[in-house]
Motif scaffolding. Structure first.
Motif, short mmCIF file in Angstrom:
data_model
loop_
_atom_site.label_atom_id
_atom_site.label_comp_id
_atom_site.label_asym_id
_atom_site.label_seq_id
_atom_site.Cartn_x
_atom_site.Cartn_y
_atom_site.Cartn_z
N LEU A 324 28.06 27.32 52.92
CA LEU A 324 27.73 28.74 53.03
C LEU A 324 28.35 29.51 51.87
N ALA A 326 29.85 32.52 49.75
CA ALA A 326 30.69 33.69 50.08
C ALA A 326 30.03 34.91 49.46
N ASP A 358 32.72 23.82 56.10
CA ASP A 358 32.84 25.25 56.40
C ASP A 358 33.59 25.43 57.70
N LEU A 359 34.54 26.34 57.68
CA LEU A 359 35.18 26.76 58.92
C LEU A 359 34.25 27.76 59.59
N ALA A 361 34.89 30.43 60.79
CA ALA A 361 35.24 31.79 60.35
C ALA A 361 34.36 32.22 59.18
N GLY A 362 33.89 31.24 58.41
CA GLY A 362 33.03 31.57 57.27
C GLY A 362 31.74 32.23 57.71
#
Lengths: 391, 130
Positions: A324, A326, A358-359, A361-362
């Protein structure tokens, strides 16, 4: 040491020698507990040593030799290290440390948290097989991988498998699909698309698509970085660093394969086939859709089988969010998804436990309404893979 | 003519948080401090204390768990040659490897700086000033 004063917690911590894993799930667990979550790109340890027992005859002998090789100071069973990473050995120094490979126990521990409903297992070490010059050897590896994965990972709560095929041997690929498509835990066929030449829409590969359509098994394209781009569609000789190859490799391959499949008329020929693209990020989707639409005005007669403009086909493709991008503003992800009309096709993917995973949170950092967040986190993936809701 | 008032931030009573006894935070050790919603990472690097915002702005990984090492730089001062630098002072995010200079909070290679906090030692205690 942990002290409390004035609602302050002080916790002694140690540096992490592996990338942190899963703490994001703990962080968002309560918030997401009623939400269906499907992680559509999960990797477990599939190094070649596990394939050995599934190989016969001269391939087994060959595998013996492969397992004795030693690259990058690690056991010589990493196809990725052998043909994908060796040129950039140590280029990241030890920043960040190499992610460990997830064992079956690691996967089960992650699933036992009860936050993720389904994990879809994709090949890791087998991703470069699209590049291998020997079709039969590539097909033999795929066959061994598929049987190993089914034996080792079937009948696990919430764990589903994408089998892999060697596209350079379409007939064997079709046979693999025929063999495994009926298994209740096999939910997709992964086409490792990097290095595949000619492009994947070529008529040569149609037996493979025909088999997937016959079994209504969705197709997932999954790329890989690095040296294998010495072939179609990139030549890494142009680039000096792994970052450049990694950044362009996934989306370029994805765009070229989408273009190839759509322009070959495969969605018309096999209308029930569902496609997904994994690990290529999202931002290039509007580009390829509307760039093709623009050219279609002039060149439509080159592809008379198409009944709609290219973007009308591509918007039906599912796409995994990893890696993903940013984007600068919190509203940008929804704007992007609006552009490629992906509300019903975008699926959360972590790439766990790989280094670049990816966490959650991303995704959570972006503003979006609850309906869209639920679609991305799980509902779209349930539909793509034909899974029943578990919550 | 009125007397200029000092900025409000200088008049506010600063909050003191006792982090640890100095003996409990030796060189190489670190703690994570949570106060309300804020997470702060405190490090002892060779006897000096440094405190930084504790979550990586990329994807919120916990910076307190990052490794301290060096990094490569290449600039006019190095005559545009690549050199290993800041050994032991670069905090590497345990999420995806973003690097921060632990002393300043500056991200290496990004136009970004983490908030830093003052740390003092009083009567054998490491104190975080907010």
């Amino acid at each position: 040491m942990a002290t409390e004063n004035q609602n302050v917690t002080v916790q002694r911590v140690e540096p992490s020698f592996n990338p942190v894993q899963d703490e994001d799930l703990d962080q968002y667990g309560r918030e997401l507990q009623d939400c269906t979550i499907v992680d559509v790109d999960v990797h477990v340890d599939d190094t070649l040593m596990f394939m050995f027992d599934y190989m016969d005859g001269h391939y087994r002998k060959r595998m013996e030799t492969v397992l004795q090789a030693d690259f990058k100071g690690e056991p010589g069973n990493s196809l990725r290290n052998m043909i994908a990473h060796i040129a950039w050995l140590g280029s990241s120094y030890d920043k960040p440390p190499r992610a460990k490979l997830a064992t079956k126990e690691d996967l089960l521990a992650r699933m036992e948290k009860g936050i993720i409903d389904y994990s879809i297992l994709f090949p890791s070490e087998l991703l470069p097989i699209g590049y291998l010059p020997e079709p039969k050897w590539a097909a033999a590896l795929a066959t061994a991988y598929n049987q190993y994965m089914v034996d080792a990972y079937q009948n696990l709560d919430g764990v589903k498998i994408a089998i892999v095929v060697a596209p350079q041997h379409p007939q064997r690929a079709a046979e693999e699909i025929d063999l495994h498509a009926g298994h209740p835990d096999v939910v997709s066929v992964c086409i490792p698309d990097v290095g595949v030449n000619p492009p994947i829409g070529d008529e040569k590969y149609w037996p493979m698509f025909e088999a997937a359509a016959r079994h209504d098994l969705p197709i997932s394209f999954h790329g890989i970085e690095a040296l294998i781009h010495d072939n179609y569609p990139l030549r890494v000789a142009h680039f000096h660093t792994l970052m450049q190859v990694n950044s362009m490799g996934f989306p370029f391959t994805s765009m070229l394969q989408i273009m190839s499949v759509v322009c070959a008329g495969i969605p018309v020929r096999f209308p029930n086939l569902k496609f997904a693209i994994l690990e290529a990020g999202l931002t290039w989707m509007p580009f390829i859709m509307y760039r093709l639409d623009a050219a279609y005005l002039r060149y439509r007669t080159e592809m008379p089988a198409l009944e709609k403009k290219p973007s009308d086909y591509i918007r039906d493709w599912y796409i995994g969010t990893h890696e993903l991008e940013a984007l600068p503003r919190r509203g940008d992800l929804v704007r992007l998804i609006d552009l490629y009309q992906g509300h019903d096709t975008t699926m959360w993917a972590s790439d766990w436990p790989h280094l670049e995973r990816d966490l959650i949170a991303g995704l959570m950092r972006y503003d979006m309404d609850d309906t869209l967040r639920r679609k991305i986190l799980g509902e779209n993936a349930l539909r793509f893979f034909g899974l029943a809701p578990r919550k | 003519m009125t007397t200029a008032q000092p900025p409000a931030r200088q008049t506010r009573q600063r909050r003191k948080i006792t982090v640890a006894a100095t003996d409990d935070l030796p060189p190489g050790a670190r703690v994570e401090v949570q106060t309300g919603r804020a997470v702060i990472a405190v490090f002892n690097v060779d006897g000096e204390y440094y405190a930084l915002f504790g979550r990586c702005p990329h994807q919120s990984a916990p910076l307190s768990r990052g490794r301290l090492q060096g990094t490569v730089i290449c600039n006019a001062e190095t005559c545009w040659e690549t050199e290993w630098a800041f050994d032991g002072e670069i905090l590497v995010c345990p999420g995806h490897g973003m690097e921060y200079h632990v002393k300043s909070g500056e991200a290496i290679g990004y136009d970004l700086k983490l908030r830093t906090y003052e740390v003092v030692v009083e009567e054998g205690q490491v104190i975080l000033l907010l």
